[in-house]
Design a protein around this motif. Sequence first.
Motif, PDB file in Angstrom:
ATOM      1  N   UNK A   1       0.813  -1.211   0.000  1.00 42.55           N
ATOM      2  CA  UNK A   1       0.000   0.000   0.000  1.00 42.55           C
ATOM      3  C   UNK A   1       0.851   1.268   0.000  1.00 42.55           C
ATOM      4  N   UNK A   2       2.125   1.150   0.367  1.00 47.59           N
ATOM      5  CA  UNK A   2       3.004   2.319   0.407  1.00 47.59           C
ATOM      6  C   UNK A   2       3.527   2.616  -0.985  1.00 47.59           C
ATOM      7  N   UNK A   3       3.660   3.889  -1.267  1.00 42.13           N
ATOM      8  CA  UNK A   3       4.207   4.332  -2.543  1.00 42.13           C
ATOM      9  C   UNK A   3       5.735   4.363  -2.423  1.00 42.13           C
ATOM     10  N   UNK A   4       6.454   3.591  -3.225  1.00 43.56           N
ATOM     11  CA  UNK A   4       7.916   3.557  -3.106  1.00 43.56           C
ATOM     12  C   UNK A   4       8.613   4.768  -3.747  1.00 43.56           C
ATOM     13  N   UNK A   5       7.875   5.560  -4.504  1.00 39.53           N
ATOM     14  CA  UNK A   5       8.486   6.656  -5.258  1.00 39.53           C
ATOM     15  C   UNK A   5       9.203   7.687  -4.386  1.00 39.53           C
ATOM     16  N   UNK A   6       8.587   8.207  -3.311  1.00 38.01           N
ATOM     17  CA  UNK A   6       9.293   9.222  -2.513  1.00 38.01           C
ATOM     18  C   UNK A   6      10.617   8.703  -1.940  1.00 38.01           C
ATOM     19  N   UNK A   7      10.607   7.515  -1.378  1.00 38.68           N
ATOM     20  CA  UNK A   7      11.840   6.964  -0.808  1.00 38.68           C
ATOM     21  C   UNK A   7      12.880   6.713  -1.893  1.00 38.68           C
ATOM     22  N   UNK A   8      12.428   6.223  -3.029  1.00 40.64           N
ATOM     23  CA  UNK A   8      13.358   5.957  -4.128  1.00 40.64           C
ATOM     24  C   UNK A   8      13.987   7.248  -4.640  1.00 40.64           C
ATOM     25  N   UNK A   9      13.178   8.275  -4.800  1.00 44.92           N
ATOM     26  CA  UNK A   9      13.692   9.565  -5.262  1.00 44.92           C
ATOM     27  C   UNK A   9      14.739  10.103  -4.291  1.00 44.92           C
ATOM     28  N   UNK A  10      14.435  10.037  -3.002  1.00 51.13           N
ATOM     29  CA  UNK A  10      15.379  10.537  -1.999  1.00 51.13           C
ATOM     30  C   UNK A  10      16.679   9.728  -2.015  1.00 51.13           C
TER      31      UNK A  10
ATOM     32  N   UNK B   1      18.038   8.086  -4.580  1.00 51.70           N
ATOM     33  CA  UNK B   1      18.821   8.397  -5.780  1.00 51.70           C
ATOM     34  C   UNK B   1      19.472   9.774  -5.641  1.00 51.70           C
ATOM     35  N   UNK B   2      18.737  10.737  -5.119  1.00 49.48           N
ATOM     36  CA  UNK B   2      19.310  12.071  -4.936  1.00 49.48           C
ATOM     37  C   UNK B   2      20.460  12.035  -3.919  1.00 49.48           C
ATOM     38  N   UNK B   3      20.271  11.281  -2.858  1.00 53.69           N
ATOM     39  CA  UNK B   3      21.324  11.164  -1.852  1.00 53.69           C
ATOM     40  C   UNK B   3      22.567  10.500  -2.450  1.00 53.69           C
ATOM     41  N   UNK B   4      22.370   9.470  -3.255  1.00 49.04           N
ATOM     42  CA  UNK B   4      23.507   8.778  -3.864  1.00 49.04           C
ATOM     43  C   UNK B   4      24.269   9.695  -4.816  1.00 49.04           C
TER      44      UNK B   4
ATOM     45  N   UNK C   1      33.301  15.296 -14.535  1.00 46.72           N
ATOM     46  CA  UNK C   1      32.917  14.500 -13.371  1.00 46.72           C
ATOM     47  C   UNK C   1      31.713  15.072 -12.640  1.00 46.72           C
ATOM     48  N   UNK C   2      31.598  16.388 -12.601  1.00 45.63           N
ATOM     49  CA  UNK C   2      30.555  16.994 -11.776  1.00 45.63           C
ATOM     50  C   UNK C   2      29.284  17.370 -12.534  1.00 45.63           C
ATOM     51  N   UNK C   3      29.400  17.842 -13.754  1.00 47.49           N
ATOM     52  CA  UNK C   3      28.224  18.345 -14.469  1.00 47.49           C
ATOM     53  C   UNK C   3      27.149  17.274 -14.694  1.00 47.49           C
ATOM     54  N   UNK C   4      27.500  16.050 -15.107  1.00 48.87           N
ATOM     55  CA  UNK C   4      26.425  15.055 -15.277  1.00 48.87           C
ATOM     56  C   UNK C   4      25.661  14.773 -13.988  1.00 48.87           C
ATOM     57  N   UNK C   5      26.354  14.755 -12.873  1.00 47.61           N
ATOM     58  CA  UNK C   5      25.678  14.523 -11.583  1.00 47.61           C
ATOM     59  C   UNK C   5      24.773  15.707 -11.227  1.00 47.61           C
TER      60      UNK C   5
ATOM     61  N   UNK D   1      17.418  17.432 -12.639  1.00 46.02           N
ATOM     62  CA  UNK D   1      16.305  16.732 -13.279  1.00 46.02           C
ATOM     63  C   UNK D   1      15.423  16.039 -12.233  1.00 46.02           C
ATOM     64  N   UNK D   2      16.048  15.397 -11.270  1.00 51.62           N
ATOM     65  CA  UNK D   2      15.288  14.724 -10.215  1.00 51.62           C
ATOM     66  C   UNK D   2      14.540  15.715  -9.330  1.00 51.62           C
ATOM     67  N   UNK D   3      15.105  16.907  -9.165  1.00 46.94           N
ATOM     68  CA  UNK D   3      14.445  17.891  -8.312  1.00 46.94           C
ATOM     69  C   UNK D   3      13.104  18.348  -8.892  1.00 46.94           C
TER      70      UNK D   3
END
Length: 144
Positions: free
Chosen positions: A40-49, A51-54, A72-76, A82-84
């Motif tokens: 019943x939980x939506x995995x999207x918020x945790x997944x987004x966080x 990926x952003x943390x990584x 090295x830095x620009x693609x990240x 994009x994720x934001x």
Amino acid sequence: MNASPSPRRTTAYRYLFVLALGLLIGLVATVMVGRALQARRDPFPDSLMQVMQRQSQLLQQAHQQNRCSLADSVPRLQLLRLLSNDLDLAFPQLQHDRRFQAHASAYRGRLNDALAAPPADCTALATLVQGVQDDCRACHQDFR
């Protein structure tokens, strides 16, 4: 010689069997309820966080390894920006909260500035990474 077991031993085995069966049924029921609640939980918020943390951690590792080139830095940074865009989608219950919008706007603004003038050396990258982490920490303090 009597080959049949005593009635006390038979009763003890029955109780032990019923206890083991009850534990097994309880375990299966617990797993089923846990899976139903998880579904019943939506995995999207945790997944987004995550990926952003990584991505933020990878920027920090690049700085620690003196790999501070634009390649090295620009693609990240582009990926973080994009994720934001999905922050509002990930947290629809906070969509109209002024504090959340302020945090998200500050985060996007910092990434926009970083992409407009990418960090050219390790000092600038360290400052940027610290700012991004500070933005994340500020939002998490208010909404976690």
